[in-house]
Enzyme design. Structure first.
Site, mmCIF file in Angstrom:
data_model
loop_
_atom_site.group_PDB
_atom_site.id
_atom_site.type_symbol
_atom_site.label_atom_id
_atom_site.label_comp_id
_atom_site.label_asym_id
_atom_site.label_seq_id
_atom_site.Cartn_x
_atom_site.Cartn_y
_atom_site.Cartn_z
ATOM 1 N N TYR A 181 6.403 24.246 18.407
ATOM 2 C CA TYR A 181 6.750 24.596 17.039
ATOM 3 C C TYR A 181 7.436 25.959 16.995
ATOM 4 O O TYR A 181 6.935 26.948 17.540
ATOM 5 C CB TYR A 181 5.475 24.630 16.203
ATOM 6 C CG TYR A 181 5.696 25.061 14.785
ATOM 7 C CD1 TYR A 181 5.154 26.254 14.294
ATOM 8 C CD2 TYR A 181 6.449 24.271 13.920
ATOM 9 C CE1 TYR A 181 5.360 26.636 12.985
ATOM 10 C CE2 TYR A 181 6.661 24.651 12.611
ATOM 11 C CZ TYR A 181 6.112 25.828 12.149
ATOM 12 O OH TYR A 181 6.302 26.215 10.846
ATOM 13 N N ASP B 23 8.794 13.210 8.302
ATOM 14 C CA ASP B 23 8.347 14.567 7.944
ATOM 15 C C ASP B 23 7.029 14.568 7.185
ATOM 16 O O ASP B 23 6.314 15.563 7.145
ATOM 17 C CB ASP B 23 9.406 15.269 7.084
ATOM 18 C CG ASP B 23 10.535 15.865 7.931
ATOM 19 O OD1 ASP B 23 11.572 16.215 7.349
ATOM 20 O OD2 ASP B 23 10.362 15.977 9.165
ATOM 21 N N HIS C 269 -2.123 7.771 -8.454
ATOM 22 C CA HIS C 269 -1.741 6.362 -8.479
ATOM 23 C C HIS C 269 -0.584 6.216 -9.460
ATOM 24 O O HIS C 269 -0.625 6.765 -10.569
ATOM 25 C CB HIS C 269 -2.898 5.474 -8.926
ATOM 26 C CG HIS C 269 -2.483 4.056 -9.193
ATOM 27 N ND1 HIS C 269 -1.795 3.296 -8.275
ATOM 28 C CD2 HIS C 269 -2.646 3.258 -10.297
ATOM 29 C CE1 HIS C 269 -1.564 2.099 -8.781
ATOM 30 N NE2 HIS C 269 -2.058 2.055 -10.011
ATOM 31 N N HIS D 108 2.960 3.390 -10.637
ATOM 32 C CA HIS D 108 3.624 2.089 -10.506
ATOM 33 C C HIS D 108 5.112 2.325 -10.254
ATOM 34 O O HIS D 108 5.957 1.637 -10.793
ATOM 35 C CB HIS D 108 3.386 1.238 -11.755
ATOM 36 C CG HIS D 108 2.008 0.654 -11.812
ATOM 37 N ND1 HIS D 108 1.727 -0.595 -12.252
ATOM 38 C CD2 HIS D 108 0.820 1.174 -11.453
ATOM 39 C CE1 HIS D 108 0.429 -0.834 -12.150
ATOM 40 N NE2 HIS D 108 -0.136 0.241 -11.677
HETATM 41 O O1 LIG Z 1 -2.939 0.430 -12.235
HETATM 42 C C1 LIG Z 1 -2.919 0.528 -13.458
HETATM 43 C C2 LIG Z 1 -2.733 -0.698 -14.277
HETATM 44 O O2 LIG Z 1 -2.455 -1.766 -13.396
HETATM 45 C C3 LIG Z 1 -3.050 1.885 -14.077
HETATM 46 O O3 LIG Z 1 -2.223 2.803 -13.372
HETATM 47 C C4 LIG Z 1 -2.616 1.975 -15.510
HETATM 48 O O4 LIG Z 1 -1.250 1.792 -15.581
HETATM 49 C C5 LIG Z 1 -2.999 3.341 -16.041
HETATM 50 O O5 LIG Z 1 -4.325 3.248 -16.343
HETATM 51 P P1 LIG Z 1 -5.102 4.467 -16.999
HETATM 52 O O6 LIG Z 1 -5.110 5.601 -16.003
HETATM 53 O O7 LIG Z 1 -4.338 4.888 -18.259
HETATM 54 O O8 LIG Z 1 -6.470 3.905 -17.301
#
Ligand SMILES: O=C(CO)[C@@H](O)[C@H](O)COP(=O)(O)O
Length: 239
Positions: free
Chosen positions: A235, A128, A103, A105
């Site tokens: 392929y 791809d 995850h 940002h």
């Molecule tokens: O989505 C979020 C905050 O909105 C997280 O990605 C934090 O930015 C990081 O959190 P930790 O992994 O440090 O608890």
């Protein structure tokens, strides 16, 4: 059942793998400050390693990765696991083929998430890696945010993917939040996070140049995705 010594060695290897994948988020400029997190799973042990919450990347080490079981119980570690842990665990419980979750940002992916728009498959770079438009989830309801935000984030990802095979669409943007990607390993999930951010950037700029542009036709999408993933009947054969 693994002998204790073998299990202990596997946990050491998982810690190292997940630590290196978290550090790769910085290398690829996907995170600022302590944003973002990577986890990995050892399916035989039924254990997940994840970044500790709120720890600066410079202070991360294999030793401070937090080890949990799939129910979310901390098995090893003194630090709090990532605040997004429940989201990661939903994905591991739902999709047995994934071995790593990311995850971030990252800004261009977040722009599409904040706009509530799927990232259209406008070119072969996208095709791809992602077998179609990268979906944007619906917004979580106030009740979903208030009760168990991170768990419900995972459930809304699962709801949005539906019957899609997760490794054919190894990422999503969560509306009003940001991107989650996954893959066969933590390293592969980071690779997909880098590509998702790149194609999010390309798609935004493409739409700025030509707002009328539309997603690739199925033939070109098939050619690029299926060939890249060795599923194309032709392929390796000359066209
Ligand atoms: O989505 C979020 C905050 O909105 C997280 O990605 C934090 O930015 C990081 O959190 P930790 O992994 O440090 O608890």
């Amino acid at each position: 059942m693994l002998a204790d010594s073998a299990a202990a060695q596997r946990i050491i290897e998982l810690r190292e793998q997940v630590y290196l994948a978290n550090m790769a988020l910085q290398t690829h400029n996907l995170v600022t400050f302590t944003w973002g997190n990577v986890s990995g799973i050892d399916r035989e042990l039924g254990l997940v390693a994840i970044k500790p919450s709120g720890v600066e990347y410079a202070k991360l080490s294999p030793a401070n990765m937090v080890i949990l079981n799939l129910a979310g119980k901390v098995i090893e570690g003194d630090l709090k696991p990532s605040s997004d842990t429940s989201t990661h665990l939903v994905l591991y419980r739902s999709y047995e083929d994934i071995g790593g979750v990311v995850h971030t940002h990252s800004p261009f992916a977040c722009a599409w998430a904040q706009a509530g728009l799927s990232i259209p498959a406008l070119g072969t770079t996208h095709a791809d890696y992602f077998y179609g438009d990268i979906p944007c989830t619906r917004a979580l309801t106030e009740a979903e945010v208030a009760t168990n935000y991170e768990l419900n984030t995972g459930l809304v990802i699962e709801e949005t993917l539906g019957s899609t095979e997760p490794l054919s669409m190894p990422g999503i943007v969560v509306k009003e939040h940001g991107p989650f990607t996954w893959g066969t390993s933590p390293d592969n999930a980071v690779h997909n996070a880098v590509v998702l951010e790149e194609v999010a950037k390309m798609a935004l700029h493409t739409k700025q140049l030509n707002p009328q542009v539309t997603s690739l036709n199925q033939a070109l999408l098939d050619k690029h995705y299926l060939r890249k993933h060795g599923k194309d009947a032709y392929y390796g054969q000359e066209d």
